[in-house]
Write a protein that holds these residues in place. Structure first.
Motif, PDB file in Angstrom:
ATOM      1  N   ALA A  93     -53.780  60.493 -71.789  1.00 46.55           N
ATOM      2  CA  ALA A  93     -53.102  59.461 -72.564  1.00 46.55           C
ATOM      3  C   ALA A  93     -54.159  58.575 -73.208  1.00 46.55           C
ATOM      4  O   ALA A  93     -55.211  58.312 -72.613  1.00 46.55           O
ATOM      5  CB  ALA A  93     -52.170  58.631 -71.692  1.00 46.55           C
ATOM      6  N   LEU A  94     -53.878  58.130 -74.409  1.00 44.06           N
ATOM      7  CA  LEU A  94     -54.817  57.307 -75.176  1.00 44.06           C
ATOM      8  C   LEU A  94     -54.237  55.936 -75.448  1.00 44.06           C
ATOM      9  O   LEU A  94     -53.038  55.801 -75.706  1.00 44.06           O
ATOM     10  CB  LEU A  94     -55.118  57.972 -76.531  1.00 44.06           C
ATOM     11  N   ASP A  95     -55.096  54.926 -75.409  1.00 43.43           N
ATOM     12  CA  ASP A  95     -54.765  53.657 -76.043  1.00 43.43           C
ATOM     13  C   ASP A  95     -55.257  53.767 -77.478  1.00 43.43           C
ATOM     14  O   ASP A  95     -56.475  53.853 -77.726  1.00 43.43           O
ATOM     15  CB  ASP A  95     -55.482  52.483 -75.349  1.00 43.43           C
ATOM     16  N   MET A  96     -54.329  53.808 -78.421  1.00 40.96           N
ATOM     17  CA  MET A  96     -54.725  53.928 -79.810  1.00 40.96           C
ATOM     18  C   MET A  96     -55.564  52.709 -80.201  1.00 40.96           C
ATOM     19  O   MET A  96     -55.396  51.613 -79.661  1.00 40.96           O
ATOM     20  CB  MET A  96     -53.499  54.043 -80.719  1.00 40.96           C
ATOM     21  N   LEU A  97     -56.488  52.900 -81.129  1.00 41.22           N
ATOM     22  CA  LEU A  97     -57.356  51.814 -81.572  1.00 41.22           C
ATOM     23  C   LEU A  97     -56.501  50.617 -81.986  1.00 41.22           C
ATOM     24  O   LEU A  97     -55.532  50.749 -82.732  1.00 41.22           O
ATOM     25  CB  LEU A  97     -58.208  52.281 -82.751  1.00 41.22           C
ATOM     26  N   GLY A  98     -56.853  49.435 -81.457  1.00 36.05           N
ATOM     27  CA  GLY A  98     -56.102  48.226 -81.757  1.00 36.05           C
ATOM     28  C   GLY A  98     -55.066  47.877 -80.707  1.00 36.05           C
ATOM     29  O   GLY A  98     -54.495  46.784 -80.742  1.00 36.05           O
ATOM     30  N   LEU A 110     -55.615  57.182 -89.653  1.00 33.18           N
ATOM     31  CA  LEU A 110     -56.744  56.799 -88.799  1.00 33.18           C
ATOM     32  C   LEU A 110     -56.482  57.207 -87.358  1.00 33.18           C
ATOM     33  O   LEU A 110     -57.355  57.770 -86.687  1.00 33.18           O
ATOM     34  CB  LEU A 110     -56.974  55.293 -88.888  1.00 33.18           C
ATOM     35  N   TRP A 111     -55.285  56.945 -86.854  1.00 34.07           N
ATOM     36  CA  TRP A 111     -54.961  57.292 -85.469  1.00 34.07           C
ATOM     37  C   TRP A 111     -54.916  58.799 -85.267  1.00 34.07           C
ATOM     38  O   TRP A 111     -55.274  59.293 -84.201  1.00 34.07           O
ATOM     39  CB  TRP A 111     -53.640  56.643 -85.075  1.00 34.07           C
ATOM     40  N   VAL A 112     -54.487  59.536 -86.274  1.00 36.79           N
ATOM     41  CA  VAL A 112     -54.508  61.001 -86.187  1.00 36.79           C
ATOM     42  C   VAL A 112     -55.948  61.489 -85.986  1.00 36.79           C
ATOM     43  O   VAL A 112     -56.205  62.375 -85.153  1.00 36.79           O
ATOM     44  CB  VAL A 112     -53.897  61.633 -87.454  1.00 36.79           C
ATOM     45  N   ILE A 158     -47.400  59.759 -85.224  1.00 37.14           N
ATOM     46  CA  ILE A 158     -48.787  60.221 -85.142  1.00 37.14           C
ATOM     47  C   ILE A 158     -48.833  61.676 -84.684  1.00 37.14           C
ATOM     48  O   ILE A 158     -49.601  62.483 -85.219  1.00 37.14           O
ATOM     49  CB  ILE A 158     -49.593  59.321 -84.176  1.00 37.14           C
ATOM     50  N   SER A 159     -48.001  62.029 -83.708  1.00 45.09           N
ATOM     51  CA  SER A 159     -47.960  63.411 -83.210  1.00 45.09           C
ATOM     52  C   SER A 159     -47.561  64.377 -84.312  1.00 45.09           C
ATOM     53  O   SER A 159     -48.164  65.452 -84.476  1.00 45.09           O
ATOM     54  CB  SER A 159     -46.966  63.523 -82.045  1.00 45.09           C
ATOM     55  N   LEU A 160     -46.539  64.010 -85.074  1.00 46.30           N
ATOM     56  CA  LEU A 160     -46.077  64.863 -86.168  1.00 46.30           C
ATOM     57  C   LEU A 160     -47.151  65.025 -87.231  1.00 46.30           C
ATOM     58  O   LEU A 160     -47.424  66.140 -87.698  1.00 46.30           O
ATOM     59  CB  LEU A 160     -44.808  64.259 -86.780  1.00 46.30           C
TER      60      LEU A 160
END
Length: 317
Positions: free
Chosen positions: A69-74, A89-91, A117-119
């Motif tokens: 699992a990631l904490d997305m930037l920000g 950016l998150w992709v 983001i997943s899509l």
């Protein structure tokens, strides 16, 4: 739900990773099963959430799969960077993480912004993605489609200008100082969740911690711009028809943030998209009804893997 143990102890092995010079937080739990036979999972949280929002899911899913699992930037414990935030950016953050730590096809599981983001990641980097699970999938471009075509050249520049004014630091700083208060976050959660019992002190602690970090006010302004579609806004309608991987779309029928009626509309874009509607559930199904969602995800993955194995063995029969 697991209770009595601090959520930090229920989300796996948290680590920091430097991405493009920014500190980012991730966690993982390795499956006890043969990892060569199980597909890894990456969990992507929604807007304003973090790794902690998966505290009811990580350990259960990890009984069968290695889970990240990631904490997305920000967000979360990741750096509140002065970045030009966008889904794009998150992709790239997810893709670079995958290249650094996994390097085999995964299933992406996202909630809200994490599902978008997943899509987008599946559409942009098909080598990374074997399947996707999306919960409460937003489509920022639907706002423009709702405006009559003849009026778009006139109204869209006006709407964009208003958005930029609203998203300016001068306006957003006092707004941010207000909304990051735990009492305000609790009221916001009451809109996101259909079941008041799911809005625990633990949940508010998870939501209220990151906005106190250094640089959070500045990041909030940039993030707000991204949420309003001022930056890159991929279209679900454009991306979905081009995907050939298995997809599961889970939607709470009491979602007040993104209309549940969109699920059936999205299903028309791709026959591989399965829809699971959950009654008496709001915008965050994985947190509000974790037992049901965890089992649904595991069952769906098993079905997908069985179908894939049949396709592989069919020519030899």
């Amino acid at each position: 739900m697991t209770v009595g143990i601090n959520w930090q102890q229920r989300v796996g092995n948290q680590r920091d990773w430097i991405w493009r010079g920014w500190q980012t937080r991730y966690t993982y739990i390795r499956s006890a099963q043969n990892q060569q036979k199980t597909v890894p999972l990456i969990l992507l949280h929604g807007f304003g959430a973090s790794i902690g929002h998966w505290r009811h899911n990580l350990e259960v899913l990890a009984e069968h799969h290695t889970v990240y699992a990631l904490d997305m930037l920000g967000f979360g414990a990741s750096e509140k960077a002065a970045a030009n935030y966008s889904v794009e950016l998150w992709v790239e953050q997810v893709y670079d993480f995958w290249k650094a730590f996994i390097r085999q096809p995964v299933i992406l599981i996202g909630n809200s912004n994490g599902s978008l983001i997943s899509l987008a990641a599946a559409a942009t980097h098909p080598d990374m993605v074997q399947g996707i699970v999306m919960m409460s999938l937003p489509d920022p471009t639907l706002e423009q489609e709702a405006i009559p075509a003849a009026m778009r050249p006139i109204l869209m520049p006006i709407i964009t200008t208003i958005k930029k004014i609203v998203a300016s630091p001068m306006v957003l700083k006092p707004v941010f100082n207000f909304v990051r208060q735990p009492s305000v976050l609790r009221r916001w959660a009451s809109l996101a969740y259909a079941n008041p019992e799911a809005i625990t002190d633990e949940l508010i602690d998870i939501l209220a911690g990151p906005p106190q970090d250094r640089g959070s006010a500045r990041a909030f302004s940039a993030l707000f711009r991204a949420a309003m579609g001022v930056n890159f806004s991929p279209s679900v309608k454009t991306m979905l028809p081009n995907l050939t991987i298995p997809m599961l779309l889970i939607w709470g029928q009491k979602d007040r943030f993104v209309p549940p009626i969109l699920a059936n509309q999205f299903a028309q874009y791709n026959e591989k998209l399965q829809v699971l509607n959950l009654e008496n559930v709001g915008h965050c199904p994985h947190d509000e009804s974790p037992e049901e969602v965890n089992q649904a995800i595991l069952n769906w993955i098993n079905q997908c893997l069985e179908a894939s194995e049949k396709l592989v063995t069919l020519p030899n029969q």
